[in-house]
Scaffold this motif. Structure first.
Motif, short mmCIF file in Angstrom:
data_model
loop_
_atom_site.label_atom_id
_atom_site.label_comp_id
_atom_site.label_asym_id
_atom_site.label_seq_id
_atom_site.Cartn_x
_atom_site.Cartn_y
_atom_site.Cartn_z
N ASN A 129 -2.09 38.12 -14.20
CA ASN A 129 -3.32 37.33 -14.09
C ASN A 129 -3.05 35.87 -13.69
O ASN A 129 -3.78 34.98 -14.14
N MET B 68 -0.05 38.79 -25.51
CA MET B 68 0.20 37.36 -25.31
C MET B 68 1.69 37.18 -25.04
O MET B 68 2.52 37.88 -25.62
N GLN B 69 2.01 36.21 -24.19
CA GLN B 69 3.41 35.95 -23.86
C GLN B 69 3.78 34.52 -24.27
O GLN B 69 3.11 33.57 -23.85
N ASP C 195 -1.83 42.35 -13.89
CA ASP C 195 -1.01 42.34 -15.11
C ASP C 195 -0.70 40.91 -15.58
O ASP C 195 -0.96 40.56 -16.71
N HIS D 194 0.54 32.21 -23.02
CA HIS D 194 -0.57 32.60 -22.15
C HIS D 194 -0.80 34.10 -22.22
O HIS D 194 0.11 34.86 -22.54
N PRO D 195 -2.06 34.53 -21.97
CA PRO D 195 -2.35 35.96 -22.05
C PRO D 195 -1.81 36.71 -20.83
O PRO D 195 -1.77 36.15 -19.73
N ILE D 196 -1.40 37.94 -21.03
CA ILE D 196 -1.01 38.83 -19.93
C ILE D 196 -1.75 40.15 -20.09
O ILE D 196 -2.31 40.41 -21.15
N ARG E 75 8.84 35.78 -26.61
CA ARG E 75 8.34 37.02 -27.20
C ARG E 75 7.00 37.40 -26.60
O ARG E 75 6.26 36.56 -26.08
N HIS E 76 6.68 38.69 -26.69
CA HIS E 76 5.35 39.18 -26.43
C HIS E 76 4.71 39.53 -27.77
O HIS E 76 5.41 39.89 -28.71
N ALA E 77 3.42 39.42 -27.85
CA ALA E 77 2.73 39.76 -29.09
C ALA E 77 1.39 40.37 -28.75
O ALA E 77 0.82 40.09 -27.70
N ASP F 224 -3.06 29.52 -16.90
CA ASP F 224 -3.97 30.04 -17.93
C ASP F 224 -3.38 29.93 -19.34
O ASP F 224 -3.51 30.83 -20.16
#
Lengths: 307, 247
Positions: free
Chosen positions: B124, A129-130, B122, A121-123, B214-216, A109
């Motif tokens: 997905n 977003m990651q 979580d 990709h989204p989490i 990173r996470h955003a 995804d």
């Protein structure tokens, strides 16, 4: 870097998402080979700009769907490097298995991609977003309607590879679709109804508008759970389908978090709801505070003027 | 008699607020953890399968100590064996590391059928079921929407509607939403679960070539326009045509 794309097909033709996969691969500046499972869409794939080579993978296993068999055949035909598929039901399945066969990671995804290889990709259903960095071979599936499609003008060489896999899933019975409507997972425009429609029979109004503009008809979890006539296949949201259309029209849907999880990345969102406090208005590009009984007839009339 | 394994993942509750601090999702700020919804549909199908065929179920999760909760919840519904796969220092694992670690536990359980959700709520991703199947050399039916445990036969969607399929064991089955919600535990089950033992399994998972940069938080959309009354519909249709260019 060598990139192999697994083409997606629909009704015996190349699925439009395949062009988006090629478009994304082109931004990596890589030489691209397209694998066509069962040979479907190989001629069209060869005309896509940026495609270096097309391989028709033909084998008995492609006459029905068994992800294990498909991945066995496609893995044998695909070179090493980065493998890219679509984040569809089959794409995710086949790509997971090829990655596991090769002992390399799969990232599903994907919504952004740049050389390096950097992947986003989204989490948490899009609540975050990651960004990942990958060194070495990997398998990616890309979200539909996110990457610009590659155009025409290619003239790639086409070859056929005879390769099958061991089919272990047997189809006992095929059950025809209740309607010939477009599936929400496949649609570019979706009009969805919630419990605010009052009665499942009122979905006929949504069906009529969907027919006018070639849209699919979706539903909220509340509608699916309340009314037997609204099948789960229509459900958009966390325990339903995640959709990413150009236009999403939510009618009588309050916008529970479970629903938003499945449609928040739609390019444009229109909400029709009589409750001005409904959470759906927070993510709508265009919100209309009105009952559906008043709004839908006018919507049908206005859309009729367009064609 | 049939040996069944169910893969369960603990995820934040759907309504949980996800906050990012220091380029990383702040898991400590998540107060409510639940069993991933699709895994619950898989667990219910597994319980029904066991009821008809006889045998036992092993529930397997991969996660830190807090994930014991999903195993205890499963035990309260009649799951016999509980296994948590984890070793400190593991996080974050990539897809192939997760699958390999789970596959070891699945094979140790002797399971003929492996039930799991089509994807976790979580990440997905949807990689675990097919990936574990590949590693243990089994077929995998994905995104099951209905089932009949007497065959067993499973229903999945197809290009022309849906189809009922069968598969010989060992097999992995991933579940979409089905028509049967997960049953509730009774008092006896809850009491039994308190005494249930959890086996902790660790091991080598190898290295990864994926690193989390990173996470955003997702990009915020600009606020939309809200119109009062059905009279505004023609204006909105005009905007969809001229501004959004989507119709």
């Amino acid at each position: 870097m060598d990139i192999t794309i697994i083409a997606e097909s629909r009704s015996g033709e190349l699925h439009p998402v395949t062009r988006q996969l090629v478009g994304a691969a082109t931004t990596l500046g890589a030489s691209t080979t397209v694998l066509c499972p069962g040979g479907v869409g190989a001629d069209e794939a060869a005309t896509i700009l940026g495609v270096g080579k097309v391989l028709s993978v033909t084998g008995d296993c492609f006459s029905s769907y068994d992800g294990g068999a498909w991945s066995e055949a496609l893995d044998a035909a695909a070179g090493s490097g980065v493998l890219i598929g679509a984040a569809t039901s089959k794409g995710r399945d086949v790509c997971s298995r090829i990655a596991a066969r090769r002992g390399i990671p799969v990232i599903q995804d994907v919504t952004a991609l740049s050389p390096g290889l950097n992947v986003t990709h989204p989490i948490y259903s899009g609540k975050a977003m990651q960004d990942l960095s990958v060194s070495g071979d990997c398998v990616l599936t890309l979200r539909a309607n996110t990457f610009p499609p590659a155009g025409d003008g290619g003239s790639a060489d086409t070859a056929t590879v005879q390769q099958s896999g061991d089919v272990r899933i047997a189809v006992q019975e095929a059950i025809a679709k209740a309607s010939e409507r477009i599936d929400v997972a496949d649609a570019d425009i979706i009009i969805s109804g919630g419990r605010g429609m009052g009665d499942p029979a009122n979905f006929s109004h949504l069906n009529a508008i969907a027919d006018q503009i070639g849209a699919a008809v979706g539903a909220s979890r509340a509608a699916v759970d309340t009314w037997e006539d609204i099948p789960h296949s229509m459900q958009v949201g966390q325990t339903g389908k995640t959709v990413n259309p150009s236009l999403y029209i939510a009618v009588g849907i309050s916008g529970a978090i479970q629903h938003l999880a499945g449609m928040r990345t739609s390019k444009y969102i229109v909400a029709i709801n009589k409750d001005p406090e409904a959470p759906i208005f927070k993510i709508a590009d265009y919100g209309i505070v009105s009952t559906w009984e008043e709004a839908l007839p006018i919507l049908a009339e206005e859309l009729g003027k367009l064609s | 008699m049939v040996e069944i394994a169910v893969l369960l993942k603990q995820v934040p509750d759907t309504t949980a607020r996800i906050t990012v601090s220091g380029d990383k999702v702040d898991e400590d700020a998540i107060t409510s953890w639940v069993t991933s919804p699709y895994d619950e549909y898989a667990l219910e199908a597994a319980l029904q399968h066991k009821e008809v065929a006889g045998g036992s179920i092993t529930a397997i999760t991969l996660g830190p100590a807090r994930a014991d909760k999903v195993l205890k919840d499963a035990a309260a519904l009649g799951v016999e064996q509980l296994v948590r796969v984890w070793q400190d220092g593991w996080e974050p694992l990539d897809s192939i590391q997760v699958q390999a670690a789970l596959a070891v536990a699945v094979q140790a359980s002797g399971a003929e059928y492996v039930y799991c959700g089509k994807q976790a709520a979580d990440t997905n991703q949807g990689s675990t079921g097919p990936g574990v199947a590949e590693i243990i050399g089994a077929p995998c039916i994905v995104e099951i929407t209905d089932f009949d445990v007497s065959g067993p036969t499973f229903t999945r969607s197809s290009a022309t509607g849906s189809e009922k399929v069968t598969v010989a064991a060992p097999a992995v089955l991933t579940f979409s939403k089905t028509t049967t919600e997960l049953r509730r535990p009774n008092v006896r089950g809850i009491m039994m679960a308190k005494r249930a033992q959890i086996e902790l399994v660790g091991g080598e998972v190898g290295t990864t070539n994926v690193s989390v940069v990173r996470h955003a938080s997702p990009a915020q959309k600009p606020p939309g326009k809200t119109f009062e009354g059905a009279d505004s519909v023609p204006e909105v249709v005009g905007l969809l045509r001229d501004e959004a260019k989507v119709i």
